[in-house]
Design an enzyme around this catalytic site. Structure first.
Site, PDB file in Angstrom:
ATOM      1  N   ASP A   1     -11.339 -12.754 -32.212  1.00 19.48           N
ATOM      2  CA  ASP A   1     -12.003 -12.514 -33.830  1.00 19.48           C
ATOM      3  C   ASP A   1     -11.187 -11.330 -34.114  1.00 19.48           C
ATOM      4  OD1 ASP A   1     -13.859 -13.107 -35.709  1.00 19.48           O
ATOM      5  OD2 ASP A   1     -15.542 -13.065 -34.622  1.00 19.48           O
TER       6      ASP A   1
HETATM    7  C1  BGC Z   1     -15.766 -14.185 -37.896  1.00 17.16           C
HETATM    8  C2  BGC Z   1     -15.322 -15.408 -37.085  1.00 17.16           C
HETATM    9  C3  BGC Z   1     -14.128 -15.713 -38.733  1.00 17.16           C
HETATM   10  C4  BGC Z   1     -13.174 -14.631 -38.820  1.00 17.16           C
HETATM   11  C5  BGC Z   1     -11.872 -15.158 -39.752  1.00 17.16           C
HETATM   12  C6  BGC Z   1     -14.424 -12.747 -38.096  1.00 17.16           C
HETATM   13  O1  BGC Z   1     -15.178 -12.105 -39.249  1.00 17.16           O
HETATM   14  O2  BGC Z   1     -16.972 -13.202 -36.963  1.00 17.16           O
HETATM   15  O3  BGC Z   1     -16.505 -16.157 -37.282  1.00 17.16           O
HETATM   16  O4  BGC Z   1     -13.446 -16.850 -37.587  1.00 17.16           O
HETATM   17  O5  BGC Z   1     -13.973 -13.953 -39.396  1.00 17.16           O
HETATM   18  O6  BGC Z   1     -12.841 -15.904 -40.450  1.00 17.16           O
END
Ligand code: BGC
Length: 727
Positions: free
Chosen positions: A267
Site C-alpha cells: 500500500d
Molecule cells: C489506500 C489504498 C489505495 C492506495 C492508492 C492508499 O492510501 O489505502 O486502498 O489503493 O492508496 O490510491
C-alpha cells in the site's frame, strides 16, 4: 537469410511462451532496470519522465485519460533501452466514470451476477483509457462500523465477502487478461486491515491465528482462487509484524499454502512506514524486510529505488530475490498483452465510457442495492399520483454524496439527485416541494422552519439524510454512529409536523438511528447508490421496483455495542433477560437491524425443508432443499439465506454462520424450489490443535430471510472425523 541485427529479441516475439520471453528480457536487464520494475509512483511529472526513460519506473498510478496514458506509455515503450511498457494502476472500486453503488451497497444486493457485471463495466471503461490495473476489490472483513473503510468492502461476513471477492475478480479480469476490456485485479488490503483496534484507520490489529484464518483470510483466498493477478499488502501491524513485512502471511500462507503466482504491491508508502511501526531503523532495513517478506513492488514509497542497489552490494539482498519480483511483474505485463498493445484508441474509449448500456446497469445495480429497513403500515410504496410530496434534507438534492468514497472519475454532473428522481417518477399532477433543512454537518437549524412548513403542506415527507461522501472511506472513521450534525433534530422536528415520513438514508456504514427506527414508519437504506441514485430511490419509493436488498453488516443501537456481528460465539452466559448474562444494563443485547435484514413490498412463505442425507459420511455432500412462495400481490425478490451451527466441537463455534444464499425473483403466487449444496469442506474449521477438520456430531441448519428471521430449521449428523490437508 536474416541479418543478425534484425532478429527480433525473444521477449518481443508473442509466439514464444511467456516464461521464455521473461527469461530473455531479464537476461538483458541491468540491476538498475530490474529495480525500476519494482517501483511505482503516483501521477506524472518531468522528474518521472526522466526516470521512466532511464528504466527506473515500472508502474504509475493516478494518471488519467486515453491520450495521456498513451503519451506516457510511449515514453516507456519508445524512449527506453528495452521498451518495457508501464502497468498503469488506479483505484477503480465501484466504477470508472459510470459510478455504481459503493461496494457495501453492492454487497447488499447479495447478487454476485450484478457485482460481476459492474466490475466488468468498470474494467471496460478504465481499460479503454489505458488503465489495466485496479486496486480492487477491497475484501477486508469489517466488524466495526466506526472504521470508514467498511464502505469499500462487502461488510462483516467471510462467506458473503468471499462470494463477492470472486465475482469482482471475475468481472475485472474477464476471460483473459489480454482482453482489451480486462484489468488485473488487486484484492486488498492483505491482511486483517479491517480488524483495526477501535475501528480507527491504520491502527494495530491483534487477533488470533484462528480468527485470521476463519474470518479475515477467506475472501482473499477466494480472490486468489478466482485468479487475481496481484495483491496489495496492508498498512497495519498484524500481531506484532506489519502486514507489509510479514513473511507468515505473504509467504507461508499466500505462496506456500495458496500457490499465489502474481505479484504483491505495497500500500501507499507502507514500506517506508515500517520505520514508524518501529521494526526498521532506516529505509534500508525497511526495504530489506519488505522485499524479503514478499512485497514485490513499492507503491509511492521511493524506498526500493533508494536502497536496493546498496543492499545487493552489501550482500544483504540477493539479486535472485529481485529477479523473482521482476519475473512476477513482467509476467502480468505480458499476460495483459502490454508488449503487443501498449496504446489505446481514444475513439474507442469515447464510445465505451458512460454508454447507454453502462448507465442502465448503474440503475439496475442501484435498485438492487437498496434495503428496505422498515415499512410500518405499508406506508411504502407511494401512489404515483399522490397529491403532494415534501422532499427534505441535506442529501435530497446533493450531487456529490451519491458518488460515495473512492468514486474514481465519477462526475457529480452525471448524478441524478433524489429530488430529480422523485420529480421524474411522480405523476404530472403531483406537487413536489423541497427544503434542505440543514447541512449534513454543522449546527445551524435555520432551515428547520422552512422544512416544517413544506412538510405541513404535503401528504408525505421524504427525508433524505445521512453522511457526506468524505465521511467514509480511507481515514474517515467516526466515534459516533448517529446522523451527523443536527440531522436527527431535523428528523424530530419534521416528525412534529405530523405528516407521514419516509426516511431515506445515504451513508457508507451502518448507522445507529434508534430514534428513527422507533418513530419513523418507513426507512430506506440507499447507501451511496452511484450516478443513478435518484431514479433508483424513486423507483423504490413508488414501487416501480420492489426492494430486495439485505444488510451485509449489523446495525447497532449505539456505538457502545460495537463490535456487534451476527456470527459471534455463544459465551457461557448467552444474553437473556436474566441479569447475570452477557449484556449491557443500558441497551438491548440485540442489534437495531440484524445482518441479512431487508423487507419487501410482498411476503414470502418458506416451506418443505429437506436435508439429505441426515447421516453424513466423508464422501457425501449435504443437499438442502426448500420451497419459497410469494404470498403477496406483487412481484419481488427474496434473498434466501442458509445458516449452519456446529452444535458441539472441540473449540467454540459461532452461533450461526452463513453458508449459502440465493436471490430469487418470484411473481405473485409463484413458488420456487431453492437448493443448496454443503460440502464438508464448507463445514470445516480449525480445531483445538489448529488442524482443519470436520468433527463428528450434530449440525443445525437454519434457513431464513435474515440472520434473525429464521423460517425453517433442521439438523444433520456428521458420522466421522474428516481432516483436510490445509489450514
Ligand atoms: C489506500 C489504498 C489505495 C492506495 C492508492 C492508499 O492510501 O489505502 O486502498 O489503493 O492508496 O490510491
Amino acid at each position: 537469410m536474416r541479418e543478425a541485427g534484425n532478429v527480433k529479441p525473444i521477449y518481443l516475439d508473442p509466439s514464444q511462451p511467456v516464461d521464455k520471453r521473461i527469461e530473455d528480457l531479464l537476461s538483458r536487464m541491468t540491476l538498475e532496470e530490474k529495480i525500476g520494475q519494482l517501483c511505482q509512483y503516483s501521477g506524472f511529472t518531468s522528474e518521472y519522465e526522466k526516470m521512466i526513460m532511464e528504466g527506473r519506473i515500472g508502474s504509475l498510478l493516478n494518471v488519467f485519460g486515453a491520450e495521456e496514458t498513451n503519451r506516457i506509455q510511449k515514453i516507456a515503450v519508445e524512449k527506453t533501452r528495452l521498451g518495457i511498457p508501464l502497468i498503469l494502476g488506479l483505484d477503480v472500486l465501484h466504477g470508472y466514470k459510470t459510478i455504481f453503488p459503493i461496494p457495501l451497497g453492492l454487497a447488499s444486493t447479495w447478487d454476485p451476477d450484478i457485482v460481476r457485471k459492474t466490475a466488468s463495466i468498470a474494467a471496460a471503461e478504465a481499460a479503454a483509457e489505458g488503465i489495466r490495473w485496479t486496486f480492487a476489490p477491497m475484501v477486508d472483513i469489517a466488524r466495526d462500523p466506526r472504521w470508514g473503510r467498511i464502505a469499500e468492502g462487502a461488510g462483516e461476513d467471510p462467506y458473503l465477502g468471499s462470494v463477492m471477492a470472486k465475482a469482482y475478480v471475475e468481472g475485472f479480469q474477464g476471460r483473459e487478461l489480454s482482453d482489451l476490456s480486462a484489468m488485473v485485479a488487486c484484492p486488498k488490503h492483505y491482511v486483517a486491515y479491517g480488524g483495526a483496534e477501535g475501528g480507527r484507520d491504520y491502527n494495530t490489529v491483534d487477533i488470533s491465528e484462528r480468527t485470521l484464518r476463519e474470518v479475515y483470510l477467506p475472501p482473499f483466498k477466494a480472490a486468489v482462487e478466482a485468479g487475481a493477478g496481484t495483491i496489495m499488502s496492508a498498512f497495519n501491524d498484524l500481531n506484532g509484524i506489519p502486514a507489509s513485512a510479514n513473511p507468515f502471511t505473504l509467504k507461508t500462507i499466500l505462496r506456500d499454502e495458496w500457490g499465489f503466482e502474481g505479484f504483491v504491491v505495497s500500500d501507499w508508502n507502507a514500506i517506508g512506514e515500517l520505520i514508524n511501526h518501529g521494526i526498521a531503523g532506516d529505509i534500508f532495513e525497511a526495504a530489506e524486510k519488505a522485499l524479503k517478506a514478499g512485497v514485490d513492488m513499492d507503491m509511492q514509497g521511493d524506498v526500493y529505488r533508494r536502497t536496493l542497489i546498496q543492499l545487493v552490494k552489501d550482500g544483504r539482498m540477493s539479486e535472485e530475490r529481485i529477479n523473482e519480483a521482476v519475473r512476477r511483474i513482467l509476467k502480468i505485463k505480458f499476460k495483459l498483452g502490454l508488449f503487443e498493445r501498449p496504446y489505446v484508441d481514444p475513439e474507442r474509449a469515447k464510445r465505451i465510457v458512460k454508454c447507454k448500456e453502462h448507465i442502465e446497469a448503474a440503475l439496475e445495480a442501484a435498485r438492487k442495492s437498496i434495503v428496505l429497513l422498515k415499512n410500518d403500515g405499508s406506508l411504502l410504496p407511494l401512489r404515483r399520483d399522490i397529491e403532494s410530496i415534501a422532499v427534505i434534507g441535506p442529501l435530497a438534492d446533493d450531487r456529490e454524496a451519491p458518488l460515495g468514497p473512492w468514486s474514481c472519475l465519477g462526475d457529480p454532473r452525471d448524478v441524478v439527485t433524489v429530488l430529480e428522481g422523485i420529480k421524474s417518477r411522480a405523476s404530472a399532477e403531483t406537487r413536489v416541494l423541497y427544503a434542505k433543512g440543514c447541512d449534513v454537518d454543522g449546527e445551524s437549524i435555520e432551515g428547520f422552519k422552512e422544512a416544517v412548513e413544506v412538510a405541513r403542506r404535503c401528504k408525505v415527507a421524504i427525508l433524505v439524510v445521512g453522511e457526506s461522501r468524505d465521511m467514509s472511506g480511507e481515514a474517515a472513521c467516526r466515534a459516533f454512529l448517529g446522523l451527523p450534525g443536527v440531522q436527527e433534530e431535523l428528523v424530530k422536528t419534521v416528525y412534529e409536523a405530523r405528516v407521514p415520513i419516509v426516511e431515506v438514508l445515504m451513508n457508507g456504514r451502518p448507522l445507529s438511528i434508534s430514534w428513527s427506527a422507533e418513530h419513523i414508519p418507513a426507512i430506506v437504506e440507499a447507501w451511496f447508490p452511484g450516478i443513478q441514485a435518484g431514479y433508483a430511490i424513486a423507483d423504490v419509493l413508488f414501487g416501480n421496483y420492489n426492494p430486495g436488498g439485505k444488510l451485509p453488516a449489523t446495525f447497532p443501537h449505539t456505538v457502545g455495542q460495537v463490535p456487534i456481528y451476527y456470527n459471534h460465539k455463544n459465551t457461557g452466559r448467552p444474553p437473556s433477560p436474566d441479569r447475570w448474562t452477557s449484556k449491557y444494563l443500558d441497551i438491548p443485547y440485540t442489534p437495531l437491524f440484524p445482518f441479512g435484514h431487508g423487507l419487501s413490498y410482498t411476503r414470502f412463505e418458506y416451506s418443505d425443508l429437506e436435508i439429505s442425507p441426515r447421516e453424513v459420511e466423508p464422501k457425501d455432500v449435504v443437499k438442502i432443499k426448500l420451497k419459497v412462495k410469494n404470498i403477496g400481490d406483487r412481484e419481488g425478490d427474496e434473498v434466501v439465506q442458509l445458516y449452519v451451527n456446529d452444535v458441539v466441537a472441540s473449540v467454540t463455534r459461532p452461533v450461526k454462520e452463513l453458508k449459502g444464499f440465493k436471490r430469487i425473483t418470484l411473481k405473485p403466487g409463484e413458488e420456487k424450489t431453492v437448493e443448496f449444496v454443503l460440502t464438508l469442506e464448507m463445514l470445516s474449521f480449525l480445531n483445538h490443535e489448529m488442524r482443519r477438520v470436520v468433527e463428528p456430531g450434530l449440525f443445525k441448519v437454519m434457513v431464513g430471510s435474515s440472520s434473525e428471521d429464521i423460517r425453517l430449521t433442521g439438523t444433520f449428523t456428521v458420522k466421522n472425523l474428516v481432516e483436510f490437508p490445509w489450514k
